[in-house]
Design a protein around this motif. Structure first.
Motif: not given
Ligand SMILES: C[S@@+](CC[C@H](N)C(=O)[O-])C[C@H]1O[C@@H](n2cnc3c(N)ncnc32)[C@H](O)[C@@H]1O
Ligand code: SF4
Length: 455
Positions: A375-403
């Motif tokens: 169920p969280s495949a899309e979000l997991d991919a954002i985290f994995k790609r971001g952390l493995d690539g070296g930069t996690l862009q906040f525009s990809q995350l919902e404000a409450s999650l970012l908080q």
């Protein structure tokens, strides 16, 4: 109350590269809200008749044969034997041709194909040609990346030309270390000069991408030898390199020796780098490659030349659809994880069973396991790609999650693993070295603080 532990954040230290965590937690991070599903023949058949919803896709084809069991690796599944490989490859190609014709396969193009193992380069030249021809029946995008994995030993000119003539355009060779003594201790065949001259030769090709894998932390591999290994990468002329930290995999010869308190070193050295030295090895590699203008594509992969794209690896981390073929292959179909069982006997047996199906041919359902969509495949991919690539862009995350994640991100910053600004979290060199621990820590943080998220 919020839970924030050192396994999530690392610890504060003047030398985060060496000390932020104790050891690398696992080869990859993962979490999954998936559960096993009963994949009936009817459902399997239905999958192959339905169009795909994935706009990027890949094929993964597994060739589970090796000539020798290397000391560090537990991917060895079956000994190389010409008749055995020939029987397997014929059956596999038959299945690929059936699959390529289905509405599911034809509904969307494929960006990348990975033929992995084991040692796919142990196939004969005509088998490589047959496999390339079967792959070409799938709708591939123009300029699709088609990789063949293996080793240089035994990969002669006939195999090389057969692969090039049949659509392969990327070659990933395990070198592990160039040092002849370290190689012998690890159960590898060739010496340094043989490897270098063959890599130089293959890398002259005008368009094919040649990439190699190196491991740091092998028994007998001192820091000095590692530095020579990296110089050899640069001298070899290859277009890309992966630097993997040795992971202690259960069942390997290295693992069995270490249980008895032994190191399978060379005649010269029983040295084996500890986690702190490995951190230095990683930093040395990253700095040397980057100061020679190699570009970092992920925390462990660099390229010298734009022809190297590493598409399969980067798309696989993005959670795209991957159709798996062969005993031991894994992938995902219509969002479901699919893992074929490793047994070659059972895999062959499945193909000799009569099928009770129906209208339109479907590839044979082989023994294995299927999982419900994560169920969280899309979000997991954002985290994995971001952390493995070296930069996690906040525009990809919902404000409450970012908080919710702020305390973790701030702790990473305090501990020297990342830098924060209003738009993104950027990993430091230490963060890149420890990024799998950070991914694991982030998933743990979200699981432990679920209630906060749910409110
Ligand atoms: C599945 S193996 C296939 C390689 C190929 N058969 C060969 O002989 O080089 C792919 C890569 O996994 C990496 N690998 C295997 N065991 C490892 C371990 N214990 N720790 C880190 N990387 C490992 C190696 O770098 C290897 O090249
Ligand atoms: S490194 Fe390659 S040849 Fe060696 S056991 Fe692993 S998959 Fe087989």
């Amino acid at each position: 109350m919020m839970i924030l532990t050192p396994t999530m954040t690392g610890i504060a230290s003047p030398e985060p590269l060496q000390n932020a965590f104790k050891v690398k937690s696992a080869p990859h991070a993962g979490r999954s809200g998936s559960r096993p599903v009963n994949l009936t023949t009817a459902l399997w058949h239905q999958w192959w008749q339905q169009p795909s919803k994935s706009d990027q896709r890949a094929l993964y084809i597994h060739i589970p044969f090796c000539r020798k069991r290397c000391s560090f690796c537990n991917f060895f599944e079956n000994g190389t034997n010409p008749e055995r490989i020939s029987r397997y490859v014929s059956r596999l190609c038959e299945q690929l041709r059936i699959a390529a014709d289905t509405p599911f396969a034809q509904s969307q193009p494929f960006d990348t194909v990975y033929v992995g193992g084991g040692t796919p380069t142990d196939m004969q030249a005509d088998e490589i040609a047959m496999l390339g021809a079967a792959i070409s029946k799938f709708p591939l995008i123009k300029n699709a990346e088609v990789s063949l994995e293996g080793r240089l030993n035994g990969f002669d000119d006939d195999k090389w030309h057969s692969a090039l003539d049949n659509g392969f355009n990327r070659f990933s060779f395990g070198v592990q270390s160039f040092d002849t003594h370290v190689r012998q201790a690890a159960g590898r065949f060739d010496d340094k000069d043989t490897l270098l001259s063959r890599l130089n030769e293959l890398s002259q090709h005008p368009s094919a991408s040649i990439v190699i894998d190196l491991i740091f932390g092998l028994p007998g591999q001192t820091l000095d030898i590692w530095q020579q290994d990296l110089q050899a990468v640069i001298d070899s002329g290859v277009h890309g390199v992966d630097l993997y930290q040795l992971i202690g995999l259960g069942g390997t010869r290295i693992d069995r020796a270490s249980e008895k308190g032994k190191i399978l070193g060379t005649d010269e050295s029983e040295f084996q780098a500890d986690s702190q030295t490995r951190a230095q090895m990683y930093a040395y590699g990253a700095n040397l490659l980057e100061s020679n203008q190699w570009q970092r594509l992920s925390s462990c992969h660099w390229r010298r030349d734009n022809r190297e794209r590493s598409l399969y690896n980067s798309l696989a981390k993005s959670g795209i659809e991957i159709l798996p073929f062969g005993a031991g292959a894994g992938g995902s179909i219509h969002g479901h994880g699919v893992m074929n069982a490793r047994s070659l006997t059972d895999w062959h047996q499945a193909h000799s069973q009569p099928t009770d199906v129906i209208d339109g041919a479907t590839p044979t359902k082989v023994p294995g396991m299927a999982l419900s969509p994560n169920p969280s495949a899309e979000l997991d991919a954002i985290f994995k790609r971001g952390l493995d690539g070296g930069t996690l862009q906040f525009s990809q995350l919902e404000a409450s999650l970012l908080q919710q994640l702020q305390p973790l991100f701030h702790a990473w910053q305090t501990n020297g693993l990342a830098q924060l600004n209003n738009h993104a979290l950027t990993l430091t060199l230490a963060g890149r070295f420890w990024n799998v621990n950070m991914q694991t820590g982030l998933f743990e943080f979200l699981a432990e603080n679920k209630s906060v998220n749910d409110k």
